[in-house]
Design an enzyme around this catalytic site. Structure first.
Site, PDB file in Angstrom:
ATOM      1  N   ASP A 157       0.816  -1.210   0.000  1.00 47.55           N
ATOM      2  CA  ASP A 157       0.000   0.000   0.000  1.00 47.55           C
ATOM      3  C   ASP A 157       0.853   1.265   0.000  1.00 47.55           C
ATOM      4  O   ASP A 157       0.450   2.292   0.534  1.00 47.55           O
ATOM      5  CB  ASP A 157      -0.971   0.015   1.191  1.00 47.55           C
ATOM      6  N   LYS A 198       2.082   1.965  -5.186  1.00 45.82           N
ATOM      7  CA  LYS A 198       2.720   1.442  -6.400  1.00 45.82           C
ATOM      8  C   LYS A 198       1.863   1.695  -7.624  1.00 45.82           C
ATOM      9  O   LYS A 198       2.366   1.926  -8.711  1.00 45.82           O
ATOM     10  CB  LYS A 198       2.939  -0.074  -6.288  1.00 45.82           C
ATOM     11  N   GLY A 218      -4.242  -4.228  -3.922  1.00 45.17           N
ATOM     12  CA  GLY A 218      -5.202  -3.162  -4.162  1.00 45.17           C
ATOM     13  C   GLY A 218      -4.463  -1.938  -4.638  1.00 45.17           C
ATOM     14  O   GLY A 218      -3.646  -1.384  -3.924  1.00 45.17           O
ATOM     15  N   HIS A 219      -4.693  -1.571  -5.876  1.00 47.98           N
ATOM     16  CA  HIS A 219      -4.089  -0.348  -6.400  1.00 47.98           C
ATOM     17  C   HIS A 219      -5.183   0.687  -6.554  1.00 47.98           C
ATOM     18  O   HIS A 219      -6.203   0.394  -7.167  1.00 47.98           O
ATOM     19  CB  HIS A 219      -3.531  -0.580  -7.806  1.00 47.98           C
ATOM     20  N   GLN A 278       1.886  -6.591  -3.323  1.00 40.60           N
ATOM     21  CA  GLN A 278       2.358  -6.578  -1.929  1.00 40.60           C
ATOM     22  C   GLN A 278       3.722  -5.867  -1.841  1.00 40.60           C
ATOM     23  O   GLN A 278       3.935  -4.930  -2.560  1.00 40.60           O
ATOM     24  CB  GLN A 278       2.423  -7.992  -1.337  1.00 40.60           C
TER      25      GLN A 278
HETATM   26  P1  IMP Z   1      -2.675 -12.928   1.874  1.00 42.99           P
HETATM   27  O1  IMP Z   1      -1.820 -12.299   0.830  1.00 42.99           O
HETATM   28  O2  IMP Z   1      -4.145 -12.706   1.645  1.00 42.99           O
HETATM   29  O3  IMP Z   1      -2.337 -14.372   2.107  1.00 42.99           O
HETATM   30  O4  IMP Z   1      -2.360 -12.198   3.269  1.00 42.99           O
HETATM   31  C1  IMP Z   1      -1.095 -12.323   3.910  1.00 42.99           C
HETATM   32  C2  IMP Z   1      -0.648 -11.010   4.502  1.00 42.99           C
HETATM   33  O5  IMP Z   1      -0.331 -10.085   3.469  1.00 42.99           O
HETATM   34  C3  IMP Z   1      -1.716 -10.313   5.354  1.00 42.99           C
HETATM   35  O6  IMP Z   1      -1.080  -9.630   6.411  1.00 42.99           O
HETATM   36  C4  IMP Z   1      -2.332  -9.303   4.382  1.00 42.99           C
HETATM   37  O7  IMP Z   1      -2.920  -8.222   5.070  1.00 42.99           O
HETATM   38  C5  IMP Z   1      -1.086  -8.898   3.620  1.00 42.99           C
HETATM   39  N1  IMP Z   1      -1.392  -8.380   2.275  1.00 42.99           N
HETATM   40  C6  IMP Z   1      -1.735  -9.086   1.193  1.00 42.99           C
HETATM   41  N2  IMP Z   1      -1.901  -8.268   0.137  1.00 42.99           N
HETATM   42  C7  IMP Z   1      -1.624  -7.032   0.542  1.00 42.99           C
HETATM   43  C8  IMP Z   1      -1.574  -5.757  -0.111  1.00 42.99           C
HETATM   44  O8  IMP Z   1      -1.787  -5.603  -1.314  1.00 42.99           O
HETATM   45  N3  IMP Z   1      -1.246  -4.711   0.672  1.00 42.99           N
HETATM   46  C9  IMP Z   1      -0.939  -4.847   1.980  1.00 42.99           C
HETATM   47  N4  IMP Z   1      -0.959  -6.009   2.623  1.00 42.99           N
HETATM   48  C10 IMP Z   1      -1.294  -7.092   1.918  1.00 42.99           C
END
Ligand code: IMP
Length: 431
Positions: free
Chosen positions: A17, A20, A44-45, A227
C-alpha cells in the site's frame, strides 16, 4: 549490448500500500508492457486519473494506459470471477481492456482455496496471519505441492477434471473432518471453470516468450510487484507474509524475464509506514498521531476496507528493501499526509533487548523485540500538494526528503504530494 530501454521493476519497500499503482501509472504512458508477476486479488491499487478513482485488485495498473499492454504473468494466482468482474467494471466506465494478456502458466484460485483460506485463519485463532481471505496462500501451497490448476488446464477438460479430482482428494477430507464443512464436488468446480473458457481463450498467451521478443524489439517492460518486500515469503516478516515472491527476484520467476534483462528497480516507499494484517511493526503508533496518519492518509485497505496500522518512517526497513531488491530509485509517496506536524520522528535504528541494532535484525524474535530509536525532523504547515519540483517544497520538507534519502540506501527520484497522477515532484527521470 546494453539495452537502451530495458525491463524495469517496481516493488513496494515496506508492507504494501505504498502507492505502487500511482507510480506504475505515472510510467504507464511511457512503457509498452506492464506485467503483474506475483500475488492475486489480495492486492489493491488505487489510481486517480482526472479526478476519477479506479481501484484495481487483480488487473495490472497498465490497463488504464491506452498505449500499454497489461500482462498477468505466470507467477500470479488468478481468481477468474474477480478477473471478469474487474474487466466488466472497467469496460462499463469506457476503459478498453481488450489488450490484456494472461499467462497460460498462471495458477487459478479455485473456490475451495478461498474457503480453506478463511476457515484456516479461523482455525489458527490467535496465531492467524490476517490474510485477505482471497485464497492466495492455499493456491500457492497447491502450486508448490504440485496440485495446482493452471490457466492452460481450462483448455483440456479431461486433464482439468483429473487435476481437480487430485486436488480435492485431500482437501475434502480436511474440509469435512478438520473444518467441519461440506465436501466440494469435482463437477461443481469443473463446471464453474469451464464456464470461463470462451472468455479466457483470447487473452491467453505464452507471455514469457512474448515479453522476451518484445524486449528484443526494444520495447519497454515494466514489472509491477504486488504486496511488498516485508510481505515477501522469503524476505518478509515470516510467517506474517503473503505466499509469493514480492521482491525484484520474484519479477524474474514470475514473468520469465531473465535477471540480466533488468537494469532498474524502483522501490516505492511511503513517507511514513503502514501495515494491514498481523505481524511485527516497530514504529506502529497507538495514539492520536496514528489516528491522524490513518485519517489524513485514507489508510483503509483497498481490497478489504480494513483500517491500516500506521507508524513513522522506518529507515532500517527502507535500507533492507534497497539491499534485497537492488533498488536504484525510490519514489517517496504521500509526503503531503505529514503536513501539519511540528516534529516528525524517523526511526534510524532499533533497540533490541538493550542493544542498538542498525539493520533489520536477523531473527524474527529480534524483530519482535525491536523498539525504534528516533531522530526528530522539523515539520511544515504549508499545503504542498501543488509542488512539482523539490524547490517548490518548504525547506523543512526538502530536508525531510534529503534525510530519508541519505538513510535509505538509494536516491529518491520522485515524491508524491497528492493522489492525482500530476501531483508528483519529479527529481530524476524514472525511465
Ligand atoms: P494474503 O496475501 O491474503 O495471504 O495475506 C497475507 C498477509 O499479506 C496479510 O497480512 C495481508 O494483510 C497482507 N497483504 C496481502 N496483500 C496485501 C496488499 O496488497 N497490501 C498490503 N498487505 C497485503
Amino acid at each position: 549490448m546494453v539495452r537502451p530501454v530495458p525491463a524495469v521493476v517496481i516493488v513496494g519497500a515496506q508492507w504494501g500500500d505504498e502507492g505502487k499503482g500511482k507510480a506504475t501509472d505515472l510510467l504507464g504512458s511511457r512503457v509498452d508492457y506492464v506485467v503483474k508477476f506475483n500475488g492475486g486479488n489480495n492486492a489493491g491499487h488505487t489510481v486517480v486519473i482526472d479526478g476519477e478513482t479506479y481501484a484495481l485488485h487483480l488487473l495490472p495498473s497498465g490497463i488504464l494506459s491506452p498505449g500499454c499492454v497489461p500482462v498477468i504473468g505466470n507467477g500470479v494466482v488468478v481468481d477468474l470471477s474477480v478477473l471478469f468482474e474487474e474487466i466488466d467494471g472497467l469496460e462499463k466506465r469506457g476503459i478498453d481492456t481488450s489488450r490484456l494478456l494472461l499467462s497460460a502458466n498462471a495458477h487459478i484460485i479455485a473456490d475451495y482455496n478461498r474457503t480453506l483460506d478463511k476457515v484456516g485463519e479461523r482455525f489458527l485463532g490467535s496465531r492467524k496471519i490476517g490474510t485477505t481471505g482471497r485464497g492466495i496462500g492455499p493456491t500457492y501451497a497447491d502450486k508448490m505441492n504440485r496440485l495446482g490448476i493452471r490457466v492452460q488446464d481450462l483448455f483440456d477438460e479431461k486433464i482439468l477434471t483429473q487435476k481437480v479430482e487430485g486436488a480435492l482428494e485431500l482437501k475434502n477430507q480436511m474440509l469435512t473432518k478438520v473444518y467441519n464443512r461440506r465436501a466440494v464436488s469435482v463437477d461443481e468446480i469443473v463446471d464453474e471453470l469451464v464456464g470461463y473458457v470462451d472468455r479466457v481463450r483470447p487473452m491467453v498467451a505464452d507471455t514469457a516468450l512474448l515479453l522476451h521478443e518484445a524486449l528484443g524489439r526494444g520495447k519497454t517492460v515494466l514489472l509491477e510487484a504486488g504486496q511488498a518486500t516485508l510481505l515477501d515469503v522469503d524476505h518478509g516478516t515470516y510467517p506474517f507474509v503473503t505466499s509469493s515472491s514480492a521482491t525484484s527476484g520474484g519479477a524474474c520467476t514470475g514473468s520469465g524475464i531473465a535477471p540480466t534483462e533488468i537494469t532498474r528497480v524502483i522501490g516505492i516507499v511511503k513517507a511514513y509506514a503502514t501495515r494491514v494484517g498481523e505481524g511485527p511493526f516497530p514504529t506502529e503508533l497507538f495514539d492520536e498521531d496514528g489516528e491522524r496518519l490513518r485519517t489524513n492518509g485514507g489508510e483503509f485497505g483497498t481490497t478489504t476496507g480494513r483500517p491500516r496500522r500506521c507508524g513513522w518512517y522506518d529507515a532500517p526497513i527502507a535500507r533492507y528493501a534497497a539491499r534485497i531488491n537492488g533498488v536504484t530509485d525510490f519514489v517517496l509517496t504521500k509526503l503531503d499526509v505529514l503536513t501539519g506536524w511540528e516534529r516528525i520522528p524517523v526511526c534510524v535504528a532499533y533497540d533490541v533487548d538493550g542493544e542498538r541494532v542498525d539493520e533489520m535484525p536477523m531473527t524474527q524474535t529480534g524483530f519482535h523485540h525491536a523498539t525504534p530509536v528516533y531522530e526528530y525532523l522539523d515539520g511544515w504547515t504549508e499545503d504542498i500538494s501543488g509542488a512539482r519540483e523539490l524547490g517548490d517544497l518548504p525547506a523543512t520538507a526538502q530536508t525531510y526528503v534529503k534525510t530519508l534519502e541519505e538513510m535509505s540506501g538509494a536516491r529518491i527520484s520522485a515524491v508524491g504530494v497528492g493522489p492525482g497522477r500530476e501531483q508528483t515532484v519529479q527529481v530524476h527521470d524514472l525511465l
